[in-house]
Design a protein around this motif. Structure first.
Motif, PDB file in Angstrom:
ATOM      1  N   SER A  34     -11.308  -1.219  11.873  1.00 49.83           N
ATOM      2  CA  SER A  34     -12.757  -1.332  11.632  1.00 49.83           C
ATOM      3  C   SER A  34     -13.016  -2.239  10.438  1.00 49.83           C
ATOM      4  N   ASP A  35     -12.169  -2.101   9.419  1.00 49.32           N
ATOM      5  CA  ASP A  35     -12.293  -2.914   8.217  1.00 49.32           C
ATOM      6  C   ASP A  35     -12.145  -4.399   8.564  1.00 49.32           C
TER       7      ASP A  35
ATOM      8  N   ALA B 289       0.839  -1.211   0.000  1.00 53.76           N
ATOM      9  CA  ALA B 289       0.000   0.000   0.000  1.00 53.76           C
ATOM     10  C   ALA B 289       0.872   1.259   0.000  1.00 53.76           C
TER      11      ALA B 289
ATOM     12  N   SER C 185     -12.198  -5.888  11.543  1.00 52.78           N
ATOM     13  CA  SER C 185     -13.149  -6.347  12.554  1.00 52.78           C
ATOM     14  C   SER C 185     -14.503  -6.657  11.906  1.00 52.78           C
ATOM     15  N   ALA C 186     -14.973  -5.758  11.029  1.00 58.51           N
ATOM     16  CA  ALA C 186     -16.261  -5.980  10.357  1.00 58.51           C
ATOM     17  C   ALA C 186     -16.180  -7.202   9.462  1.00 58.51           C
ATOM     18  N   PHE C 187     -15.062  -7.361   8.779  1.00 58.86           N
ATOM     19  CA  PHE C 187     -14.896  -8.490   7.859  1.00 58.86           C
ATOM     20  C   PHE C 187     -14.927  -9.825   8.616  1.00 58.86           C
TER      21      PHE C 187
ATOM     22  N   LEU D 220      -6.897   2.883  12.927  1.00 62.46           N
ATOM     23  CA  LEU D 220      -8.250   2.679  13.462  1.00 62.46           C
ATOM     24  C   LEU D 220      -9.221   2.312  12.330  1.00 62.46           C
ATOM     25  N   THR D 221      -9.063   2.975  11.188  1.00 57.48           N
ATOM     26  CA  THR D 221      -9.924   2.677  10.039  1.00 57.48           C
ATOM     27  C   THR D 221      -9.672   1.248   9.563  1.00 57.48           C
TER      28      THR D 221
ATOM     29  N   LYS E  33       1.984   3.959  -3.762  1.00 62.77           N
ATOM     30  CA  LYS E  33       1.681   5.390  -3.833  1.00 62.77           C
ATOM     31  C   LYS E  33       2.930   6.222  -4.121  1.00 62.77           C
TER      32      LYS E  33
ATOM     33  N   GLU F 212      -6.877  14.165   7.738  1.00 62.12           N
ATOM     34  CA  GLU F 212      -8.236  14.725   7.815  1.00 62.12           C
ATOM     35  C   GLU F 212      -9.015  14.141   8.998  1.00 62.12           C
ATOM     36  N   GLY F 213      -8.318  13.947  10.080  1.00 62.82           N
ATOM     37  CA  GLY F 213      -8.969  13.488  11.312  1.00 62.82           C
ATOM     38  C   GLY F 213      -9.148  11.989  11.405  1.00 62.82           C
ATOM     39  N   ALA F 214      -8.857  11.254  10.319  1.00 64.56           N
ATOM     40  CA  ALA F 214      -9.057   9.799  10.343  1.00 64.56           C
ATOM     41  C   ALA F 214      -7.733   9.073  10.555  1.00 64.56           C
ATOM     42  N   SER F 215      -7.717   8.214  11.565  1.00 59.82           N
ATOM     43  CA  SER F 215      -6.514   7.428  11.863  1.00 59.82           C
ATOM     44  C   SER F 215      -6.463   6.221  10.931  1.00 59.82           C
TER      45      SER F 215
END
Lengths: 272, 212
Positions: free
Chosen positions: B178-179, B108, B181-183, B174-175, B112, B168-171
């Motif tokens: 969430s990905d 990733a 954990s939901a999966f 943490l994001t 970039k 922009e405030g998003a870690s």
């Protein structure tokens, strides 16, 4: 066109869309079951998404719409229009929705932000040729975000459950904020029967395509790298909104800019 | 007179004591702040030097990998991203996960490379949060609006390492958590499903880069 009329028309459209989608997707799968395991419950509470099954269905529908219409149009737009022109059009779109930002700055009780926005809007609408050139940024008045959802956040209203709406990730608070923002958009008061109504439609549609074109790479990367794009977008959105609300709340700059204060000190008013 | 001298001595003693306290209590954080600043400055300078150097993309990637490995704490980020499932994963699952996560994150980052071209950055204020240093940077890119990012620097491993990036405030971590954990939750809590999905992503990446 009266204020109530605009408001009721917008809300009616949203409610119709929401209920028709809800009935199409089946009402039995609207709420997610609450987990019993403490660790899973903690994750469930952190996600703040009790209507996840319904939200996911709306998310998938939006993805399909995006794949076959919005994304190809955004790609074509980026391919056909040079970067400089796109930048100018982006500036114009930003300037056009800034009256809403101004009203929200006032609503949030931030006179300095409202003053900066007002100066910015006046500069860009005149010297900036109707917002095409961001002159205000060059002279120290950069754009800042604000909307009714953030204003509510600064009034201490919690976001409520997460919602995925046709216009993107949201929450109960931010969804209501979106409806309120429509009241403060001067473009919704263009009288019917004039050519300007077509301009309003063109502006909204163009705004969507332009906005999508600015996030082509990020959303492609998200689709490629994410295992659950829905959860990724939800988390990023919730964090971003929290940070935006905090940035407004923590803006404690003096109401008058420093240069005005110093000038006033040197030129005090003469007593009559 | 004696009273005055005594008072002066007493004042000097109190001042010295206060100064000592200030030095004892505040020096480590100031020191850490300076360390974090120079750490991010060095990392950024090296990154920009590689990206802007007149060599091929594959050579740039080869140079970038050791730099990133040296400065980013992959294992700490990986553990964080697995969240509550880290505790229930077996030793083999943990080892396989960390290996895959390492490859996945490195891909990733190196993918970039083009985005970093012509990047200029300035370091802003440094704050502390939960034992980590948050280094604010303003990043200017060619023909792109400038963005502000925060780098979370941890000293838990003994040396400064990047453990998160906040844009922009998003870690990022943490994001990512969430990905994952939901999966896993949507697949009945089965960690192997995540491992297989990560394996697929990594293999697809190898395939796509070998085709290019």
């Amino acid at each position: 066109m009266s204020l109530c009329h605009v408001f009721s028309k917008k809300v009616y459209r949203l409610v119709c869309l929401f209920t028709s989608l809800a009935s199409a997707t089946g009402c039995s799968a609207i709420k997610a079951p609450v987990p019993k395991d403490p660790a899973a419950l903690a994750d469930y509470k952190a996600a703040n998404d009790p209507y996840e099954p319904l939200n996911r269905k709306l998310f998938n529908l939006t993805l399909k719409f995006d794949k076959y219409t919005l994304k190809p149009m955004a790609k074509a737009y980026r391919w056909a229009v040079p970067h400089v022109v796109r930048n100018s059009l982006g500036n114009m779109i930003t300037t056009m929705y800034e009256p809403q930002v101004f009203f929200n700055d006032v609503g949030a009780g931030k006179p300095r932000r409202a003053g900066d926005l007002f100066a910015r809007w006046c500069i860009n609408m005149t010297v900036g040729l109707g917002g095409l050139i961001d002159v205000a940024k060059m002279v120290g008045f950069p754009h800042h975000v604000n909307d009714a959802g953030l204003t509510f956040a600064n009034w201490g209203i919690s976001p409520g459950p997460y919602l995925f709406l046709p216009m993107g990730p949201s929450s109960v608070r931010d969804g209501l904020g979106y409806a309120v923002d429509q009241l403060f958009s001067p473009w919704n008061y263009v009288p019917r029967g004039y050519g300007l109504i077509s301009f309003n439609w063109a502006y909204n549609s163009f705004g969507m395509i332009h906005g999508r074109s600015e996030h082509l790479d990020e959303l492609d990367a998200l689709e490629r790298d994410s295992l659950d794009p829905y959860a990724t977008i939800r988390s990023a959105y919730q964090q971003m909104r929290k940070a935006e609300a905090a940035a407004i709340r923590n803006d404690h700059r003096a109401t008058v800019p420093a240069w005005y204060y110093h000038w006033y000190q040197r030129h005090p008013p003469h007593p009559h | 007179m004696t009273f005055l001298i005594n008072r002066r001595i007493l004042t000097t003693l109190i001042s010295t004591f206060a100064l000592g306290c200030i030095l004892i209590f505040f020096t480590p954080s100031c020191f850490a702040n300076d360390n974090s600043r120079s750490f991010i400055q060095n990392f950024g300078n090296h990154l920009v030097a590689i990206v802007d150097s007149p060599i091929s993309v594959s050579e740039k990637k080869q140079k970038l990998i050791p730099l990133v490995q040296q400065n980013v704490d992959f294992n700490a980020i990986g553990r964080y991203c697995l969240g509550r499932f880290w505790k229930v994963a077996t030793t083999q699952q943990k080892a396989r996960y960390l290996k895959l996560f390492h490859q996945f994150l490195m891909n990733a980052i190196t993918d970039k490379l083009g985005d970093y071209r012509g990047v200029q950055f300035t370091i802003g204020k440094i704050t502390q949060n939960g034992g980590n240093d948050l280094v604010e940077t303003s990043i200017t890119r060619l023909q792109q609006p400038s963005i502000s990012m925060q780098w979370v620097v941890s000293y838990a491993s003994g040396s400064p390492k990047i453990v998160d990036v906040i844009g922009e405030g998003a870690s990022l971590r943490l994001t990512q958590r969430s990905d994952y954990s939901a999966f896993i939750t949507r697949h009945g809590g089965n960690i192997n499903v995540l491992l297989n999905a990560l394996q697929k992503k990594v293999s697809e990446h190898v395939h796509s880069t070998s085709n290019n």
